[in-house]
Motif scaffolding. Structure first.
Motif, mmCIF file in Angstrom:
data_model
loop_
_atom_site.group_PDB
_atom_site.id
_atom_site.type_symbol
_atom_site.label_atom_id
_atom_site.label_comp_id
_atom_site.label_asym_id
_atom_site.label_seq_id
_atom_site.Cartn_x
_atom_site.Cartn_y
_atom_site.Cartn_z
ATOM 1 N N ASP A 76 0.852 -1.191 0.000
ATOM 2 C CA ASP A 76 0.000 0.000 0.000
ATOM 3 C C ASP A 76 0.887 1.240 0.000
ATOM 4 O OD1 ASP A 76 -1.737 2.066 0.394
ATOM 5 O OD2 ASP A 76 -2.846 1.128 2.034
ATOM 6 N N PRO A 77 1.057 1.877 -1.163
ATOM 7 C CA PRO A 77 1.944 3.044 -1.246
ATOM 8 C C PRO A 77 1.430 4.255 -0.483
ATOM 9 C CG PRO A 77 0.803 2.690 -3.329
ATOM 10 C CD PRO A 77 0.495 1.511 -2.471
ATOM 11 N N SER A 78 0.162 4.206 -0.045
ATOM 12 C CA SER A 78 -0.378 5.336 0.710
ATOM 13 C C SER A 78 0.047 5.321 2.183
ATOM 14 C CB SER A 78 -1.909 5.348 0.636
ATOM 15 O OG SER A 78 -2.469 4.287 1.402
ATOM 16 N N LEU A 79 0.619 4.201 2.631
ATOM 17 C CA LEU A 79 1.080 4.127 4.022
ATOM 18 C C LEU A 79 2.255 5.084 4.225
ATOM 19 C CD1 LEU A 79 0.933 0.260 4.552
ATOM 20 C CD2 LEU A 79 -0.501 1.962 5.712
ATOM 21 N N GLN A 80 2.175 5.851 5.299
ATOM 22 C CA GLN A 80 3.205 6.838 5.594
ATOM 23 C C GLN A 80 4.353 6.205 6.371
ATOM 24 O OE1 GLN A 80 2.877 10.164 4.435
ATOM 25 N NE2 GLN A 80 1.296 9.030 3.309
ATOM 26 N N PRO A 81 5.545 6.827 6.367
ATOM 27 C CA PRO A 81 6.634 6.343 7.226
ATOM 28 C C PRO A 81 6.222 6.436 8.706
ATOM 29 C CG PRO A 81 7.455 7.899 5.592
ATOM 30 C CD PRO A 81 5.962 7.959 5.527
ATOM 31 N N LEU A 82 6.679 5.488 9.488
ATOM 32 C CA LEU A 82 6.415 5.522 10.926
ATOM 33 C C LEU A 82 7.290 6.584 11.587
ATOM 34 C CD1 LEU A 82 6.267 1.719 11.751
ATOM 35 C CD2 LEU A 82 4.382 3.341 12.001
ATOM 36 N N LEU A 83 6.687 7.342 12.506
ATOM 37 C CA LEU A 83 7.419 8.375 13.231
ATOM 38 C C LEU A 83 7.251 8.139 14.723
ATOM 39 C CD1 LEU A 83 6.271 11.463 11.113
ATOM 40 C CD2 LEU A 83 8.455 10.248 10.945
ATOM 41 N N VAL A 84 8.343 7.828 15.409
ATOM 42 C CA VAL A 84 8.293 7.658 16.859
ATOM 43 C C VAL A 84 8.983 8.853 17.510
ATOM 44 C CG1 VAL A 84 8.156 5.147 16.862
ATOM 45 C CG2 VAL A 84 10.377 6.237 16.850
ATOM 46 N N ASP A 85 8.341 9.393 18.513
ATOM 47 C CA ASP A 85 8.888 10.533 19.246
ATOM 48 C C ASP A 85 8.660 10.264 20.727
ATOM 49 O OD1 ASP A 85 9.859 12.926 20.125
ATOM 50 O OD2 ASP A 85 8.202 14.142 19.357
ATOM 51 N N TYR A 86 9.630 9.584 21.343
ATOM 52 C CA TYR A 86 9.503 9.172 22.732
ATOM 53 C C TYR A 86 10.396 10.011 23.632
ATOM 54 C CZ TYR A 86 7.412 4.872 20.774
ATOM 55 O OH TYR A 86 6.635 3.954 20.099
ATOM 56 N N GLU A 87 9.854 10.404 24.774
ATOM 57 C CA GLU A 87 10.596 11.168 25.770
ATOM 58 C C GLU A 87 11.087 10.203 26.858
ATOM 59 O OE1 GLU A 87 12.539 13.023 28.192
ATOM 60 O OE2 GLU A 87 11.819 14.317 26.557
ATOM 61 N N PRO A 88 12.413 10.010 26.979
ATOM 62 C CA PRO A 88 12.934 9.033 27.948
ATOM 63 C C PRO A 88 12.452 9.269 29.379
ATOM 64 C CG PRO A 88 14.681 9.793 26.495
ATOM 65 C CD PRO A 88 13.493 10.647 26.199
ATOM 66 N N HIS A 89 12.229 10.527 29.747
ATOM 67 C CA HIS A 89 11.842 10.829 31.128
ATOM 68 C C HIS A 89 10.391 10.475 31.436
ATOM 69 C CE1 HIS A 89 15.694 12.640 31.925
ATOM 70 N NE2 HIS A 89 15.566 13.425 30.869
ATOM 71 N N SER A 90 9.631 10.053 30.399
ATOM 72 C CA SER A 90 8.254 9.647 30.668
ATOM 73 C C SER A 90 8.175 8.204 31.182
ATOM 74 C CB SER A 90 7.374 9.817 29.425
ATOM 75 O OG SER A 90 7.795 8.957 28.378
ATOM 76 N N ALA A 91 9.277 7.464 31.097
ATOM 77 C CA ALA A 91 9.309 6.113 31.681
ATOM 78 C C ALA A 91 9.160 6.209 33.195
ATOM 79 C CB ALA A 91 10.617 5.415 31.316
#
Length: 262
Positions: free
Chosen positions: A40-55
């Motif tokens: 499916d060429p309409s699928l976008q790249p995955l973007l992860v934006d995690y903040e380490p201090h939220s663990a």
């Protein structure tokens, strides 16, 4: 005795007695037949934006080991892929099996991996809480990563180093300054399909994103996962190790599997 678990008397084959959704039309995990997956060429790249201090904390809930995050704001989110909008990071956990080669929940062309990581997110743009999101078809997004036997993984080591403190059910320990993106492979190619939680209540509210490329874990590290206990310290029954905690694959039925790659 636990209501559900992974032993013969309360394992996945019995879950339908308490949770009728076990026989639903959108259950997970599944066997991904690669030749039947549609690019499916309409699928976008995955973007992860995690903040380490939220663990926040690592715990043994009697079924797996879980790392929980502060999901009170959008500091840690997953975007792109099959998702509309951003999904907040809630927790991650693992599934594994009795031997080093077999323990992942999803399979690829009938072949499984040693273990599987699930990074769980919820749709904070449409819902006010994780619980509300868990009952909606587009409420949850789980990023799945296969683990294969190989070199020791220094990021997994950070997790297994806590196991002495959380060996039995109900134990937890502080676990901070950890970015789960360190557990992702170099390639973010993926398959995606609509499915369910793989543990009771098996709610059919998950948009699954299964990464194609596995990460490595050593035999010694896997053995540490299997040394955790399903039981608590004061259990009257004999202590029982988490030798395996994965659900078998479920029928695909009329679902389509889409791929981000050719």
């Amino acid at each position: 005795m636990q209501q559900w678990g992974y032993e013969k008397h309360n394992g996945p084959d019995t879950w339908h007695d308490l949770f009728p959704l076990a026989n639903g039309n959108h259950q997970s995990p599944i066997n991904i037949i690669t030749q039947d997956a549609t690019h499916d060429p309409s699928l976008q790249p995955l973007l992860v934006d995690y903040e380490p201090h939220s663990a926040k904390v690592i715990s043994n809930n009697g079924h797996t080991v879980t790392v929980e995050f502060d999901d009170g704001d959008d500091s840690s989110v997953l975007r792109g892929g099959p998702l509309v909008g951003s999904y907040r990071l809630r927790q991650f956990h693992f599934h594994w099996g009795p031997s080093d080669g077999h323990g992942s929940e999803h399979k690829v062309d009938g072949v499984d991996y040693a273990a599987e990581l699930h990074i769980v997110h919820w749709n904070s743009e449409k819902f006010s809480s994780f619980v509300d999101a868990a009952y909606a078809p587009d409420g949850l997004a789980v990023l799945a990563v296969f683990l294969k036997v190989g070199e020791p993984n220094r990021y997994i080591e950070r997790i297994t180093d806590t196991f002495d403190a959380i060996r039995s059910k109900g134990k937890e320990s502080p676990f901070t300054n950890f970015d789960p993106s360190c557990l992702l492979p170099a390639s973010m190619d993926f398959w995606t399909y609509p499915g369910s939680l793989t543990v009771p209540p098996l709610l059919e509210s998950v948009i699954w994103t299964v990464l194609k490329e596995p990460i490595s874990v050593s035999c010694e590290q896997l053995a540490k996962f299997r040394s955790l206990l399903f039981t608590n310290e004061t259990a009257e029954i004999e202590s029982c190790c988490m030798v395996t905690n994965h659900r078998p694959v479920q029928p695909l039925k009329n679902r389509n599997i889409r791929a981000s790659f050719v």
